[in-house]
Design a protein around this motif. Structure first.
Motif, PDB file in Angstrom:
ATOM      1  N   ALA A 180       0.570 -13.108   1.061  1.00 53.46           N
ATOM      2  CA  ALA A 180       0.176 -15.098   0.311  1.00 53.46           C
ATOM      3  C   ALA A 180       0.094 -15.272   1.677  1.00 53.46           C
ATOM      4  CB  ALA A 180       0.226 -15.625  -0.177  1.00 53.46           C
ATOM      5  N   TYR A 181      -0.935 -16.030   2.363  1.00 56.17           N
ATOM      6  CA  TYR A 181      -0.457 -17.185   3.180  1.00 56.17           C
ATOM      7  C   TYR A 181      -0.831 -18.288   2.812  1.00 56.17           C
ATOM      8  CZ  TYR A 181      -1.084 -19.221   8.070  1.00 56.17           C
ATOM      9  OH  TYR A 181      -1.245 -19.875   9.396  1.00 56.17           O
ATOM     10  N   LEU A 182      -0.131 -18.902   2.907  1.00 58.94           N
ATOM     11  CA  LEU A 182       0.246 -20.603   1.946  1.00 58.94           C
ATOM     12  C   LEU A 182      -0.194 -19.911   0.700  1.00 58.94           C
ATOM     13  CD1 LEU A 182      -0.626 -22.941   5.182  1.00 58.94           C
ATOM     14  CD2 LEU A 182       1.733 -22.645   3.630  1.00 58.94           C
ATOM     15  N   ASP A 183      -0.899 -21.021   0.475  1.00 62.00           N
ATOM     16  CA  ASP A 183      -0.959 -20.691  -1.062  1.00 62.00           C
ATOM     17  C   ASP A 183      -3.368 -19.842  -1.182  1.00 62.00           C
ATOM     18  OD1 ASP A 183      -3.357 -22.261   0.880  1.00 62.00           O
ATOM     19  OD2 ASP A 183      -4.465 -23.418  -1.564  1.00 62.00           O
ATOM     20  N   ASP A 184      -3.437 -19.227  -0.156  1.00 62.26           N
ATOM     21  CA  ASP A 184      -4.281 -18.395   0.190  1.00 62.26           C
ATOM     22  C   ASP A 184      -3.380 -17.090  -0.718  1.00 62.26           C
ATOM     23  OD1 ASP A 184      -6.475 -19.749   0.155  1.00 62.26           O
ATOM     24  OD2 ASP A 184      -6.285 -19.894   2.279  1.00 62.26           O
ATOM     25  N   VAL A 185      -3.855 -15.880  -2.129  1.00 67.50           N
ATOM     26  CA  VAL A 185      -3.129 -14.808  -2.170  1.00 67.50           C
ATOM     27  C   VAL A 185      -3.910 -13.694  -2.238  1.00 67.50           C
ATOM     28  CG1 VAL A 185      -2.026 -13.298  -3.882  1.00 67.50           C
ATOM     29  CG2 VAL A 185      -1.583 -16.096  -3.940  1.00 67.50           C
ATOM     30  N   VAL A 186      -3.541 -12.903  -1.053  1.00 64.06           N
ATOM     31  CA  VAL A 186      -4.558 -11.442  -1.759  1.00 64.06           C
ATOM     32  C   VAL A 186      -4.113 -10.082  -1.905  1.00 64.06           C
ATOM     33  CG1 VAL A 186      -3.938 -10.556   0.544  1.00 64.06           C
ATOM     34  CG2 VAL A 186      -6.126  -9.963  -0.233  1.00 64.06           C
ATOM     35  N   ILE A 187      -5.126  -9.729  -2.969  1.00 67.68           N
ATOM     36  CA  ILE A 187      -4.091  -7.980  -3.664  1.00 67.68           C
ATOM     37  C   ILE A 187      -5.078  -7.434  -3.243  1.00 67.68           C
ATOM     38  CG2 ILE A 187      -4.076  -7.677  -5.651  1.00 67.68           C
ATOM     39  CD1 ILE A 187      -3.829 -10.155  -6.974  1.00 67.68           C
ATOM     40  N   HIS A 188      -4.347  -6.605  -2.849  1.00 70.54           N
ATOM     41  CA  HIS A 188      -5.180  -4.951  -2.366  1.00 70.54           C
ATOM     42  C   HIS A 188      -5.116  -3.738  -2.530  1.00 70.54           C
ATOM     43  CE1 HIS A 188      -1.481  -4.195   0.725  1.00 70.54           C
ATOM     44  NE2 HIS A 188      -1.977  -5.384  -0.075  1.00 70.54           N
ATOM     45  N   SER A 189      -6.186  -2.497  -3.337  1.00 68.79           N
ATOM     46  CA  SER A 189      -5.674  -1.380  -3.760  1.00 68.79           C
ATOM     47  C   SER A 189      -6.886  -0.717  -2.883  1.00 68.79           C
ATOM     48  CB  SER A 189      -5.322  -1.688  -4.881  1.00 68.79           C
ATOM     49  OG  SER A 189      -6.463  -2.327  -5.768  1.00 68.79           O
ATOM     50  N   GLU A 190      -6.218   0.715  -2.997  1.00 73.03           N
ATOM     51  CA  GLU A 190      -7.684   2.063  -2.574  1.00 73.03           C
ATOM     52  C   GLU A 190      -7.825   2.135  -4.241  1.00 73.03           C
ATOM     53  OE1 GLU A 190      -5.913   5.116  -0.298  1.00 73.03           O
ATOM     54  OE2 GLU A 190      -4.113   4.071   0.277  1.00 73.03           O
ATOM     55  N   THR A 191      -7.033   2.476  -5.220  1.00 75.39           N
ATOM     56  CA  THR A 191      -8.323   2.706  -6.187  1.00 75.39           C
ATOM     57  C   THR A 191      -8.901   1.052  -7.132  1.00 75.39           C
ATOM     58  OG1 THR A 191      -6.252   2.935  -7.107  1.00 75.39           O
ATOM     59  CG2 THR A 191      -6.996   4.801  -6.647  1.00 75.39           C
ATOM     60  N   TRP A 192      -9.937   1.395  -8.063  1.00 67.79           N
ATOM     61  CA  TRP A 192      -9.505   0.194  -8.992  1.00 67.79           C
ATOM     62  C   TRP A 192      -8.598   0.277  -9.890  1.00 67.79           C
ATOM     63  CZ3 TRP A 192     -12.989  -3.311  -9.135  1.00 67.79           C
ATOM     64  CH2 TRP A 192     -13.418  -3.754 -10.338  1.00 67.79           C
TER      65      TRP A 192
END
Length: 291
Positions: free
Chosen positions: A279-291
Motif C-alpha cells: 500500500a501507498y497510503l490508501d492505495d492498495v495493490v494486490i499482485h500475483s503471477e497466476t489467476w
C-alpha cells in the motif's frame, strides 16, 4: 349575486380540513419519530412483485445516507457492487470475479468504516494553543461549506466543539469544478511533534510487482476518516464556520503527521500479506503471477 352553492362550499372545505386533521392526529398517536445513522441495520417494507398493493418486511439492510426528513438510502444485499474490471479477462474469469465481489459486497461502500488498530495523536508542548481567526468566506460559498459540515456530521467525522484551539478553513477547487473542504493546519503543524515513520518508495513498490500478470488496485473510501483521533487530539483540530465551532473525531487532511499514521496502519494491516500486497497510503495493490 352569490348562489347557495358558493355560500356552502367554503363551509364544506372547512369541515373537510378539520376531519383530515382529526384523522391525522388519530393516525399519528402511536407513531414515534426515528432517526437512523449511516451503518444502522434496518428493515424495509418492500412492495410485492406480484401486487404493488401488497408489501412485506425485508432485511436487515444497511443505512447508507439520509436523503430527506424521513427518507434514507440503504444497501440491499442483492445489489451487486460496481467495480472496474479489465475487459481482457475471459468470461470465466469475469464470472469468478463477480462472484468474489458478491461475497464481500459490504466492503465496497461509499461510507467509511473505522479502524480499531490505532488512533492518531497530536503531541504539542504544554501550555501552547493555536488560535487563528477564520478566513473571510464569500457569500457564494457558504452553502457549500454548510453542506460539507452536515455531511461530516452525519458520517460522525466531526462534532460540536468548545475548544480554545482554532484553525481556519479553505475551499480548494477540484479538477471537476467542485470544491474541496480543507483545513489550514500550518500553525498547528509548526508546534506539533513530527512523526518520522517512513513512506514507501514508489520504485521499490514497482520492484515488488516483479513478474506479476494479475494486478488488483483498491482505493479506500475516505481513508483518513477511517482513523479515529485520541481524546487529547480532538480539541486541537477545532475550526470555525459561519454555522458554529467544530472539531474532528477522525483524522483530517492537512496534519503533517497524518500520512505517517495512515501508512503505519496500512503496513500493520497488510503485514501478513506482504508477499503479494502493498500500500501507498490508501492505495492498495494486490499482485500475483497466476489467476
Amino acid at each position: 349575486m352569490r348562489t347557495k352553492i358558493d355560500r356552502v362550499m367554503p363551509l364544506v372545505r372547512e369541515h373537510l380540513v378539520k376531519a383530515q386533521q382529526a384523522q391525522q392526529r388519530l393516525y399519528n398517536r402511536a407513531a414515534q419519530p426515528w432517526e437512523f445513522q449511516p451503518g444502522d441495520r434496518v428493515m424495509v417494507l418492500v412492495p410485492n412483485a406480484a401486487c404493488k398493493f401488497l408489501a412485506q418486511w425485508q432485511g436487515p439492510f444497511t443505512t447508507e445516507e439520509r436523503v430527506g426528513p424521513v427518507n434514507y438510502r440503504v444497501r440491499q444485499p442483492g445489489q451487486p457492487a460496481v467495480v472496474d474490471t479489465n475487459p481482457n479477462l475471459s468470461a470465466a474469469q469475469k464470472a469468478e470475479l463477480r462472484h468474489l465481489v458478491g461475497q464481500f459486497r459490504d466492503i465496497f461502500s461509499d461510507i467509511p468504516g473505522q479502524t480499531n488498530i490505532l488512533s492518531h495523536d497530536i503531541r504539542t508542548p504544554p501550555g501552547v494553543i493555536v488560535r487563528q481567526w477564520p478566513y473571510r468566506v464569500p457569500e457564494s460559498r457558504r452553502q457549500a461549506i454548510e453542506e460539507e459540515i452536515q455531511k461530516m456530521l452525519k458520517l460522525g467525522v466531526i462534532e460540536p466543539s468548545r475548544s480554545p484551539w482554532s484553525s481556519p478553513i479553505v475551499l480548494v477547487p477540484k479538477p471537476d469544478g467542485t470544491l474541496r473542504f480543507c483545513n489550514d493546519y500550518r500553525r498547528l503543524n509548526e508546534v506539533s511533534d513530527f512523526d518520522s515513520y517512513p513512506m514507501p518508495r514508489v520504485d521499490e513498490l514497482l520492484e515488488h510487482l516483479g513478474r506479476a500478470r494479475y494486478i488488483t488496485t483498491l482505493d479506500l473510501t475516505k481513508g483518513y476518516w477511517q482513523v479515529p483521533l485520541t481524546d487529547e487530539a480532538k480539541p486541537k483540530t477545532a475550526f470555525s464556520t459561519p454555522s458554529g465551532h467544530w472539531q474532528y473525531r477522525t483524522l483530517p487532511f492537512g496534519l503533517h503527521g497524518a500520512p505517517a499514521t495512515f501508512q503505519r496502519l496500512m503496513d500493520v494491516v497488510l503485514w501478513p500479506h506482504q508477499t503479494y500486497a502493498a500500500a501507498y497510503l490508501d492505495d492498495v495493490v494486490i499482485h500475483s503471477e497466476t489467476w
